[in-house]
Design an enzyme around this catalytic site. Structure first.
Site, short mmCIF file in Angstrom:
data_model
loop_
_atom_site.label_atom_id
_atom_site.label_comp_id
_atom_site.label_asym_id
_atom_site.label_seq_id
_atom_site.Cartn_x
_atom_site.Cartn_y
_atom_site.Cartn_z
N TYR A 1 -32.99 -6.73 4.64
CA TYR A 1 -33.21 -8.17 4.43
C TYR A 1 -31.86 -8.79 4.12
CZ TYR A 1 -35.07 -12.31 1.99
OH TYR A 1 -35.35 -13.59 1.57
N ARG B 1 -39.79 -13.09 -23.10
CA ARG B 1 -38.99 -12.62 -21.98
C ARG B 1 -39.37 -11.20 -21.55
NH1 ARG B 1 -33.93 -13.79 -23.91
NH2 ARG B 1 -33.61 -11.65 -24.47
N ASP C 1 -37.86 -1.10 0.27
CA ASP C 1 -38.48 -2.43 0.29
C ASP C 1 -39.80 -2.33 1.07
OD1 ASP C 1 -39.22 -5.09 0.94
OD2 ASP C 1 -37.15 -5.78 0.86
N LYS D 1 -44.63 -13.03 -0.71
CA LYS D 1 -45.16 -12.99 0.64
C LYS D 1 -46.68 -12.77 0.61
CE LYS D 1 -40.89 -13.49 1.87
NZ LYS D 1 -39.94 -12.46 2.23
C1 LIG Z 1 -38.65 -12.33 1.62
C2 LIG Z 1 -38.19 -10.95 1.46
C3 LIG Z 1 -37.52 -10.56 0.31
C4 LIG Z 1 -37.14 -11.52 -0.79
O1 LIG Z 1 -38.24 -12.10 -1.39
P1 LIG Z 1 -38.17 -13.51 -2.18
O2 LIG Z 1 -39.40 -13.47 -2.98
O3 LIG Z 1 -38.13 -14.56 -1.13
O4 LIG Z 1 -36.92 -13.48 -3.00
C5 LIG Z 1 -37.15 -9.23 0.19
N1 LIG Z 1 -37.40 -8.35 1.16
C6 LIG Z 1 -38.03 -8.70 2.30
C7 LIG Z 1 -38.29 -7.67 3.33
C8 LIG Z 1 -38.44 -10.01 2.49
O5 LIG Z 1 -39.03 -10.35 3.63
#
Ligand SMILES: *Cc1c(COP(=O)(O)O)cnc(C)c1O
Length: 403
Positions: free
Chosen positions: A114, A61, A186, A211
């Site tokens: 987000y 973990r 972010d 992404k």
């Molecule tokens: C998609 C996204 C997230 C979350 O990511 P996941 O891997 O889908 O949980 C967080 N911040 C932004 C800006 C995003 O586009």
């Protein structure tokens, strides 16, 4: 040649690989493990003492050598002390909130956050006696007026989700730093290749590797990167929460990382070209792309970013959801779905009016988010052009002349 002199394209191919430690294999093999066995009682006790240290194997973990190598790679790219791989991007966004906020604290959050982060804040952060204030993403140095004696953290996301406001990261971080307030940003849209929030003054970077880093729509993963002063607290919080990044998903993300620079370059080029072309289309009221001179924050983007990814929005010249639906559903190459960052183009309708509380979205017209994939730009353009023809301009004109 020192890696600190390497450009991004070179770095993404070379960071965190260490073939000499893996029988010469170019990529770090997948290490699946729950139990890690030790020879001596003293060894296991020593490992336990250091279980939150970088690169320490202890129990599955806490990570395995592939996790550690990937975390090192991201940390080098972002310019941090260390990174922590977590099960999703959302897990990465939430981790610093859980790690640093306690009852009685106040947190400032960008209004263009987000949306699932807003949901998490409402569902369990606010419930735990933590006060949440949303602020205008374009507030800049004006954020100083929102600090309270109990403000503990400022949360940024630039550009914002759906509406793509570019934040004045240095101004916000300066105000926060003067008050000893932690900043979290972010960085999913830009990745470390197009923006380095830590160099702009941010303490902690959160991002979804799902992404662009994974890049092929087949794994979910998040990353938190920070300086040495916040590393231990974040590592421990990830452990309290039981977060564990799957070695297979880490492998896919590490593989995606190797081609990130080349892919991003193409997403940027096709995205900018299509965004400029869409600005000339009568069915499009406005294109919201930070890389276009028409974007209200274009100068900040130019100052702080080194590129633009292929994700942006258009506001259609119609408020009719029926017409917008006809456009979206007629597209052949843009599939309708959440997420982005893969090789394939995507489309999604958005409703910023219902996702904002500190600012108001009053713009007329349906907002449609486009993600420009790696398909040939001529095909994408043809597809969008035929799709836009489903928006009946005669109807719009008739309505306009009727007042
Ligand atoms: C998609 C996204 C997230 C979350 O990511 P996941 O891997 O889908 O949980 C967080 N911040 C932004 C800006 C995003 O586009």
């Amino acid at each position: 040649m020192d890696p600190s002199d390497w450009r991004a394209e070179t770095l993404v191919g070379h960071v965190g690989r260490h073939p000499e430690s893996h029988s010469g294999a170019v990529n770090v093999p997948v290490h699946r493990a729950s139990t890690i066995v030790f020879d001596k009682v003293g060894d296991i006790d020593e490992a336990k003492k250091h279980r939150f240290d970088k690169g320490q194997v202890f129990y599955g973990r806490f990570g395995t050598p592939d996790t550690f190598a990937f975390e090192d790679a991201i940390s080098q790219l972002e310019g941090g002390y260390g990174s922590i791989a977590v099960p999703s991007g959302l897990a990465a966004c939430v981790l610093p909130l859980v790690a640093f906020l306690k009852p009685g604290d106040h947190v400032l959050v960008t209004d263009a956050v987000y949306e699932p982060v807003r949901t998490s804040l409402g569902a369990f952060i606010a419930r735990n006696g933590i006060e949440v204030t949303y602020y205008d993403p374009r507030i800049g140095a004006g954020i100083a007026a929102l600090f309270k004696p109990n403000t503990r953290l400022v949360y940024l996301e630039s550009p914002g989700s759906l509406t793509f406001e570019v934040q004045d990261i240095p101004a916000i971080c300066k105000a926060a730093r003067e008050r000893g307030v932690i900043t979290v940003c972010d960085n999913t849209w830009a990745t470390a290749l197009f923006c380095k929030p830590m160099a702009l003054g941010v303490d902690i970077v959160a991002q979804s590797a799902t992404k662009f880093i994974v890049g092929h729509s087949d794994a979910m993963l998040g990353l938190v990167t920070c300086g040495a002063e916040h590393y231990r607290a974040l590592r421990e919080a990830a452990n309290w929460l039981g977060y564990h990044a799957s070695p297979d998903d880490v492998y896919l993300a590490a593989r995606g990382l190797r081609t990130l620079a080349a892919r991003l370059r193409q997403h940027q080029e096709s995205g900018l070209a299509l965004a400029s072309w869409l600005e000339t289309m009568p069915q499009v009221r406005r294109v919201i792309h930070p890389g276009l001179p028409s974007h209200p924050d274009h100068s900040i983007w130019k100052r702080d970013f080194e590129g633009a990814s292929g994700l942006f929005a258009i506001v259609l010249n119609t408020s009719s959801m029926q017409q917008a639906t006809a456009f979206i559903e007629s597209l052949k190459l843009f599939a309708l779905g959440f997420s982005w960052g893969g090789f394939e183009s995507l489309v999604l309708h958005g409703d910023p009016a219902h996702a904002r509380t500190a600012t108001q979205w009053t713009e007329e017209g349906v907002l449609v988010r486009l993600y420009i994939g790696l398909e040939h730009i001529d095909d994408l353009k043809r597809d969008l052009a035929q799709g836009l023809q489903h928006i009946n301009l005669a109807k719009i004109d008739a309505r306009a002349s009727a007042g």
